[in-house]
Motif scaffolding. Structure first.
Motif, PDB file in Angstrom:
ATOM      1  N   SER A 157       5.734  -1.176 -10.163  1.00  0.00           N
ATOM      2  CA  SER A 157       4.485  -1.680  -9.602  1.00  0.00           C
ATOM      3  C   SER A 157       3.302  -1.238 -10.457  1.00  0.00           C
ATOM      4  N   GLN A 158       2.216  -1.951 -10.289  1.00  0.00           N
ATOM      5  CA  GLN A 158       0.988  -1.639 -11.005  1.00  0.00           C
ATOM      6  C   GLN A 158      -0.090  -1.255  -9.992  1.00  0.00           C
ATOM      7  N   LEU A 159      -0.822  -0.208 -10.307  1.00  0.00           N
ATOM      8  CA  LEU A 159      -1.921   0.236  -9.461  1.00  0.00           C
ATOM      9  C   LEU A 159      -3.105  -0.704  -9.636  1.00  0.00           C
ATOM     10  N   LEU A 160      -3.584  -1.295  -8.515  1.00  0.00           N
ATOM     11  CA  LEU A 160      -4.747  -2.173  -8.562  1.00  0.00           C
ATOM     12  C   LEU A 160      -6.027  -1.430  -8.182  1.00  0.00           C
ATOM     13  N   ALA A 161      -5.927  -0.601  -7.137  1.00  0.00           N
ATOM     14  CA  ALA A 161      -7.107   0.104  -6.641  1.00  0.00           C
ATOM     15  C   ALA A 161      -6.662   1.330  -5.850  1.00  0.00           C
ATOM     16  N   LYS A 162      -7.597   2.274  -5.682  1.00  0.00           N
ATOM     17  CA  LYS A 162      -7.264   3.550  -5.052  1.00  0.00           C
ATOM     18  C   LYS A 162      -8.453   4.054  -4.235  1.00  0.00           C
ATOM     19  N   ALA A 163      -8.157   4.764  -3.131  1.00  0.00           N
ATOM     20  CA  ALA A 163      -9.205   5.386  -2.311  1.00  0.00           C
ATOM     21  C   ALA A 163      -8.650   6.634  -1.651  1.00  0.00           C
ATOM     22  N   PHE A 205       4.402   7.443   1.622  1.00  0.00           N
ATOM     23  CA  PHE A 205       4.736   6.348   2.520  1.00  0.00           C
ATOM     24  C   PHE A 205       4.376   5.057   1.817  1.00  0.00           C
ATOM     25  N   GLN A 206       5.097   4.015   2.151  1.00  0.00           N
ATOM     26  CA  GLN A 206       4.845   2.739   1.498  1.00  0.00           C
ATOM     27  C   GLN A 206       5.063   1.613   2.488  1.00  0.00           C
ATOM     28  N   THR A 207       4.140   0.669   2.519  1.00  0.00           N
ATOM     29  CA  THR A 207       4.303  -0.499   3.380  1.00  0.00           C
ATOM     30  C   THR A 207       5.336  -1.433   2.769  1.00  0.00           C
ATOM     31  N   VAL A 256      -6.094  11.862   2.515  1.00  0.00           N
ATOM     32  CA  VAL A 256      -5.010  10.889   2.473  1.00  0.00           C
ATOM     33  C   VAL A 256      -5.373   9.931   1.345  1.00  0.00           C
ATOM     34  N   ILE A 257      -4.453   9.737   0.425  1.00  0.00           N
ATOM     35  CA  ILE A 257      -4.698   8.858  -0.724  1.00  0.00           C
ATOM     36  C   ILE A 257      -4.036   7.520  -0.460  1.00  0.00           C
ATOM     37  N   PHE A 258      -4.777   6.446  -0.649  1.00  0.00           N
ATOM     38  CA  PHE A 258      -4.277   5.091  -0.468  1.00  0.00           C
ATOM     39  C   PHE A 258      -4.315   4.382  -1.815  1.00  0.00           C
ATOM     40  N   GLU A 259      -3.203   3.786  -2.195  1.00  0.00           N
ATOM     41  CA  GLU A 259      -3.131   2.998  -3.427  1.00  0.00           C
ATOM     42  C   GLU A 259      -2.728   1.570  -3.083  1.00  0.00           C
ATOM     43  N   LEU A 260      -3.495   0.616  -3.537  1.00  0.00           N
ATOM     44  CA  LEU A 260      -3.135  -0.794  -3.412  1.00  0.00           C
ATOM     45  C   LEU A 260      -2.373  -1.144  -4.682  1.00  0.00           C
ATOM     46  N   ARG A 261      -1.136  -1.620  -4.526  1.00  0.00           N
ATOM     47  CA  ARG A 261      -0.274  -1.849  -5.685  1.00  0.00           C
ATOM     48  C   ARG A 261       0.260  -3.281  -5.667  1.00  0.00           C
ATOM     49  N   TRP A 262       0.576  -3.785  -6.865  1.00  0.00           N
ATOM     50  CA  TRP A 262       1.108  -5.127  -7.058  1.00  0.00           C
ATOM     51  C   TRP A 262       2.411  -5.030  -7.843  1.00  0.00           C
ATOM     52  N   ARG A 263       3.378  -5.894  -7.485  1.00  0.00           N
ATOM     53  CA  ARG A 263       4.645  -5.943  -8.213  1.00  0.00           C
ATOM     54  C   ARG A 263       4.990  -7.410  -8.500  1.00  0.00           C
ATOM     55  N   SER A 264       5.405  -7.684  -9.706  1.00  0.00           N
ATOM     56  CA  SER A 264       5.827  -9.026 -10.095  1.00  0.00           C
ATOM     57  C   SER A 264       7.115  -9.384  -9.367  1.00  0.00           C
ATOM     58  N   ASN A 265       7.251 -10.640  -9.006  1.00  0.00           N
ATOM     59  CA  ASN A 265       8.476 -11.113  -8.341  1.00  0.00           C
ATOM     60  C   ASN A 265       9.614 -11.343  -9.330  1.00  0.00           C
ATOM     61  N   VAL A 297       0.864  -1.176   0.000  1.00  0.00           N
ATOM     62  CA  VAL A 297       0.000   0.000   0.000  1.00  0.00           C
ATOM     63  C   VAL A 297       0.897   1.221   0.000  1.00  0.00           C
ATOM     64  N   ARG A 298       0.604   2.148  -0.889  1.00  0.00           N
ATOM     65  CA  ARG A 298       1.322   3.422  -0.968  1.00  0.00           C
ATOM     66  C   ARG A 298       0.336   4.510  -0.543  1.00  0.00           C
ATOM     67  N   CYS A 299       0.805   5.433   0.298  1.00  0.00           N
ATOM     68  CA  CYS A 299      -0.033   6.529   0.800  1.00  0.00           C
ATOM     69  C   CYS A 299       0.585   7.858   0.418  1.00  0.00           C
ATOM     70  N   TYR A 300      -0.257   8.824   0.123  1.00  0.00           N
ATOM     71  CA  TYR A 300       0.180  10.181  -0.188  1.00  0.00           C
ATOM     72  C   TYR A 300      -0.550  11.164   0.714  1.00  0.00           C
ATOM     73  N   MET A 301       0.210  12.135   1.254  1.00  0.00           N
ATOM     74  CA  MET A 301      -0.358  13.216   2.053  1.00  0.00           C
ATOM     75  C   MET A 301       0.206  14.531   1.549  1.00  0.00           C
ATOM     76  N   SER A 302      -0.592  15.573   1.642  1.00  0.00           N
ATOM     77  CA  SER A 302      -0.163  16.898   1.199  1.00  0.00           C
ATOM     78  C   SER A 302       0.999  17.397   2.045  1.00  0.00           C
ATOM     79  N   ALA A 303       1.977  18.033   1.379  1.00  0.00           N
ATOM     80  CA  ALA A 303       3.107  18.652   2.082  1.00  0.00           C
ATOM     81  C   ALA A 303       3.202  20.125   1.721  1.00  0.00           C
TER      82      ALA A 303
END
Length: 190
Positions: A101-107, A46-48, A82-91, A32-38
């Motif tokens: 990474s590829q964006l799967l979903a966003k909120a 931020f990224q998990t 706060v923007i949350f992106e669920l992302r996937w990356r090939s191994n 999960v990647r998160c974005y906040m205003s600066a």
């Protein structure tokens, strides 16, 4: 007049717990990647850690200490998200490099919903907008998150709550130029 008199500070703890309703046809890792205003059209990212698509649990938190003018902090709490992106990356790596990474979903979660709650925190499953159209009966992806605010939080000025758009009559001239979220970011694991 003391220049620090019109300053506001807040602390924020953002936690990413787990995901559900994720369908995969290939192997790889999720994060999960998160974005906040600066402020000044900048964002803090931020990224998990990446987890296998069979695990889908992170249990990570990010702590922030924010400082800005009362006006800019009020603007962020009233209008920011706060923007949350669920992302996937090939191994599979290419020439020893990780693949993009590829964006799967966003909120997006408005700060205002957290600020206006009685406890100034929230813990919810956020349903995400999937990049792919979903078949009938298939539930959209969701991520369990928590957001907690603390510190010397400013009150949202009446002019901002009455005027929904930032125009000439708005009191928040620093909507674009607020100086937030740049002081301290630390990654913590529970």
């Amino acid at each position: 007049m003391d220049k620090f008199q019109d300053q506001a500070a807040l602390s924020c703890e953002l936690s990413i717990k787990k995901a559900r309703n994720i369908e995969f046809n290939s192997t790889g890792s999720l994060f999960v990647r998160c974005y906040m205003s600066a402020g000044n059209k900048n964002r803090v990212r931020f990224q998990t850690t990446e987890v296998s698509s069979s695990n889908m649990a992170w249990n990570q938190s990010f702590s922030l200490d924010c400082l800005g003018t009362i006006e800019s902090m009020s603007s962020m709490l009233f209008k920011g998200t706060v923007i949350f992106e669920l992302r996937w990356r090939s191994n599979i790596s290419i020439f020893g490099r990780k693949r993009k990474s590829q964006l799967l979903a966003k909120a997006e979660v408005p700060w205002r919903t957290v600020y206006e709650s009685s406890t100034m925190d929230t813990e919810n499953w956020i349903v995400m907008n999937s990049r792919k159209s979903l078949a009938d009966g298939v539930k959209p992806p969701a991520v369990q998150i928590g957001i907690k605010l603390g510190g010397a939080l400013p009150a949202i000025p009446n002019a901002m709550t009455q005027n929904k758009s930032c125009g000439a009559r708005c009191q928040c001239r620093s909507c674009v130029n607020c100086e937030l979220f740049a002081l301290d970011a630390a990654l913590e694991f529970f």
